[in-house]
Design a protein around this motif. Structure first.
Motif, PDB file in Angstrom:
ATOM      1  N   ALA A   1      49.069   4.204  -9.250  1.00  0.00           N
ATOM      2  CA  ALA A   1      50.286   3.828  -8.386  1.00  0.00           C
ATOM      3  C   ALA A   1      50.644   2.752  -9.019  1.00  0.00           C
ATOM      4  O   ALA A   1      49.800   2.002  -9.223  1.00  0.00           O
ATOM      5  CB  ALA A   1      49.970   3.936  -6.919  1.00  0.00           C
ATOM      6  N   ASP A   2      51.862   2.358  -8.963  1.00  0.00           N
ATOM      7  CA  ASP A   2      52.336   1.106  -9.607  1.00  0.00           C
ATOM      8  C   ASP A   2      52.057  -0.191  -8.927  1.00  0.00           C
ATOM      9  O   ASP A   2      51.423  -1.188  -9.546  1.00  0.00           O
ATOM     10  CB  ASP A   2      53.869   1.063  -9.503  1.00  0.00           C
ATOM     11  CG  ASP A   2      54.641   1.941 -10.394  1.00  0.00           C
ATOM     12  OD1 ASP A   2      53.940   2.567 -11.308  1.00  0.00           O
ATOM     13  OD2 ASP A   2      55.950   2.072 -10.265  1.00  0.00           O
TER      14      ASP A   2
ATOM     15  N   ALA B   1      48.057  -4.442  -8.675  1.00  0.00           N
ATOM     16  CA  ALA B   1      47.105  -5.344  -7.998  1.00  0.00           C
ATOM     17  C   ALA B   1      45.622  -5.497  -9.202  1.00  0.00           C
ATOM     18  O   ALA B   1      45.245  -6.550  -9.143  1.00  0.00           O
ATOM     19  CB  ALA B   1      46.676  -4.733  -6.857  1.00  0.00           C
ATOM     20  N   ALA B   2      45.519  -4.432  -9.965  1.00  0.00           N
ATOM     21  CA  ALA B   2      44.514  -4.427 -10.751  1.00  0.00           C
ATOM     22  C   ALA B   2      44.581  -5.397 -11.922  1.00  0.00           C
ATOM     23  O   ALA B   2      43.702  -6.210 -12.224  1.00  0.00           O
ATOM     24  CB  ALA B   2      44.087  -3.133 -11.521  1.00  0.00           C
ATOM     25  N   VAL B   3      45.822  -5.228 -12.467  1.00  0.00           N
ATOM     26  CA  VAL B   3      46.215  -6.453 -13.590  1.00  0.00           C
ATOM     27  C   VAL B   3      46.067  -7.790 -13.099  1.00  0.00           C
ATOM     28  O   VAL B   3      45.553  -8.508 -13.841  1.00  0.00           O
ATOM     29  CB  VAL B   3      47.647  -6.001 -14.330  1.00  0.00           C
ATOM     30  CG1 VAL B   3      48.056  -6.840 -15.203  1.00  0.00           C
ATOM     31  CG2 VAL B   3      47.398  -4.398 -14.977  1.00  0.00           C
TER      32      VAL B   3
ATOM     33  N   ILE C   1      50.267   1.337 -15.745  1.00  0.00           N
ATOM     34  CA  ILE C   1      49.706   0.029 -16.436  1.00  0.00           C
ATOM     35  C   ILE C   1      50.448  -0.420 -17.450  1.00  0.00           C
ATOM     36  O   ILE C   1      50.549  -1.766 -17.705  1.00  0.00           O
ATOM     37  CB  ILE C   1      48.247   0.563 -17.039  1.00  0.00           C
ATOM     38  CG1 ILE C   1      47.442   0.802 -15.464  1.00  0.00           C
ATOM     39  CG2 ILE C   1      47.484  -0.373 -17.695  1.00  0.00           C
ATOM     40  CD1 ILE C   1      46.017   1.459 -16.128  1.00  0.00           C
ATOM     41  N   THR C   2      51.133   0.439 -18.324  1.00  0.00           N
ATOM     42  CA  THR C   2      52.150  -0.148 -19.155  1.00  0.00           C
ATOM     43  C   THR C   2      53.040  -0.943 -18.587  1.00  0.00           C
ATOM     44  O   THR C   2      53.485  -2.104 -19.084  1.00  0.00           O
ATOM     45  CB  THR C   2      52.552   1.097 -19.973  1.00  0.00           C
ATOM     46  OG1 THR C   2      51.605   2.155 -20.440  1.00  0.00           O
ATOM     47  CG2 THR C   2      53.654   0.868 -20.923  1.00  0.00           C
ATOM     48  N   LYS C   3      53.587  -0.775 -17.481  1.00  0.00           N
ATOM     49  CA  LYS C   3      54.665  -1.301 -16.868  1.00  0.00           C
ATOM     50  C   LYS C   3      54.248  -2.691 -16.391  1.00  0.00           C
ATOM     51  O   LYS C   3      54.731  -3.690 -16.597  1.00  0.00           O
ATOM     52  CB  LYS C   3      55.225  -0.850 -15.698  1.00  0.00           C
ATOM     53  CG  LYS C   3      56.112   0.204 -15.949  1.00  0.00           C
ATOM     54  CD  LYS C   3      56.952   0.796 -14.767  1.00  0.00           C
ATOM     55  CE  LYS C   3      56.293   2.139 -14.248  1.00  0.00           C
ATOM     56  NZ  LYS C   3      56.844   2.748 -13.174  1.00  0.00           N
TER      57      LYS C   3
ATOM     58  N   GLU D   1      53.666  -4.965 -19.650  1.00  0.00           N
ATOM     59  CA  GLU D   1      54.946  -5.418 -20.261  1.00  0.00           C
ATOM     60  C   GLU D   1      55.440  -6.493 -19.238  1.00  0.00           C
ATOM     61  O   GLU D   1      56.371  -6.995 -19.694  1.00  0.00           O
ATOM     62  CB  GLU D   1      55.737  -4.092 -20.315  1.00  0.00           C
ATOM     63  CG  GLU D   1      55.307  -3.043 -21.505  1.00  0.00           C
ATOM     64  CD  GLU D   1      56.168  -2.007 -21.623  1.00  0.00           C
ATOM     65  OE1 GLU D   1      56.960  -1.715 -20.833  1.00  0.00           O
ATOM     66  OE2 GLU D   1      56.010  -1.238 -22.614  1.00  0.00           O
ATOM     67  N   ALA D   2      55.262  -6.428 -18.084  1.00  0.00           N
ATOM     68  CA  ALA D   2      55.804  -7.575 -17.022  1.00  0.00           C
ATOM     69  C   ALA D   2      55.203  -8.702 -17.211  1.00  0.00           C
ATOM     70  O   ALA D   2      55.657  -9.790 -16.760  1.00  0.00           O
ATOM     71  CB  ALA D   2      55.869  -7.078 -15.684  1.00  0.00           C
ATOM     72  N   ARG D   3      54.057  -8.947 -17.918  1.00  0.00           N
ATOM     73  CA  ARG D   3      53.189 -10.094 -18.196  1.00  0.00           C
ATOM     74  C   ARG D   3      53.168 -10.421 -19.687  1.00  0.00           C
ATOM     75  O   ARG D   3      52.344  -9.859 -20.297  1.00  0.00           O
ATOM     76  CB  ARG D   3      51.953 -10.041 -17.538  1.00  0.00           C
ATOM     77  CG  ARG D   3      51.858 -10.024 -16.109  1.00  0.00           C
ATOM     78  CD  ARG D   3      50.698  -9.891 -15.652  1.00  0.00           C
ATOM     79  NE  ARG D   3      50.530 -10.392 -14.133  1.00  0.00           N
ATOM     80  CZ  ARG D   3      50.754  -9.489 -13.277  1.00  0.00           C
ATOM     81  NH1 ARG D   3      50.977  -8.115 -13.403  1.00  0.00           N
ATOM     82  NH2 ARG D   3      50.680  -9.807 -11.985  1.00  0.00           N
ATOM     83  N   PRO D   4      53.922 -11.527 -20.003  1.00  0.00           N
ATOM     84  CA  PRO D   4      53.819 -12.080 -21.385  1.00  0.00           C
ATOM     85  C   PRO D   4      52.547 -12.398 -21.991  1.00  0.00           C
ATOM     86  O   PRO D   4      52.301 -12.186 -23.346  1.00  0.00           O
ATOM     87  CB  PRO D   4      55.054 -13.082 -21.444  1.00  0.00           C
ATOM     88  CG  PRO D   4      55.635 -13.148 -20.081  1.00  0.00           C
ATOM     89  CD  PRO D   4      55.003 -12.380 -19.213  1.00  0.00           C
TER      90      PRO D   4
END
Length: 166
Positions: A114-115, A120-122, A152-154, A157-160
């Motif tokens: 789930a997104d 949360a994991a990232v 996870i890809t999203k 990508e949300a974190r430079p």
């Protein structure tokens, strides 16, 4: 991103951290890697192993950068992550609510993450580990399944700070 591209993207400091770990804590695996790569360059493994550690690491990194040694590079990353960074794996798996054996070993990966769990994991990884280490783990985790996980890809990508450039 392929393993040899990841090796370039993680930077000198993390590459040397991984090499030092192999040389000191995983001597048998390190020696096996040298023994498998040296003959391709028409060298005896002993010739490489007799050099100072810094020169050995330099030679090994040069070999790992080639496309033909991608599988060996991936194995080195896996050794470092699974044996040397088990707590990182546990941090990620716990935050993503993925069942594991308490040491970071997963018997069955979920079809979907789930997104909110991926996010949360990232976030948990970035709170506890340097960005390049977290990025390397995430890229390697994504390779555990064809195409990885969209969530996870999203989150990556949300974190430079997690963007790795080959």
């Amino acid at each position: 991103m392929r393993p040899n591209q990841l090796l370039q993207a993680i930077g000198v400091e993390l590459r040397m951290q991984i090499m030092t770990y192999l040389q000191t804590d995983q001597r048998a695996a390190y020696k096996a890697v040298i023994e498998s790569l040296a003959p391709a360059k028409r060298l005896r493994p002993a010739f490489i192993l007799e050099k100072p550690r810094a020169k050995q690491a330099e030679w090994l990194l040069e070999q790992l950068n080639t496309k033909s040694n991608e599988e060996v590079t991936a194995q080195i990353f896996q050794i470092w992550l699974l044996k040397g960074q088990a707590q990182m794996l546990i941090t990620f798996l716990d935050a993503a609510e993925i069942a594991h054996d308490g040491k970071g070993e997963v018997t069955e990966l979920p079809e979907v993450i789930a997104d909110d769990k991926a996010e949360a994991a990232v976030a948990a990884l970035l709170a506890a580990y340097p960005a390049k280490q977290a990025a390397l783990y995430l890229y390697m985790f994504q390779q555990q399944r064809p195409g990885g996980w969209d969530s996870i890809t999203k989150a990556i990508e949300a974190r430079p700070e997690l963007k790795l450039e080959a």
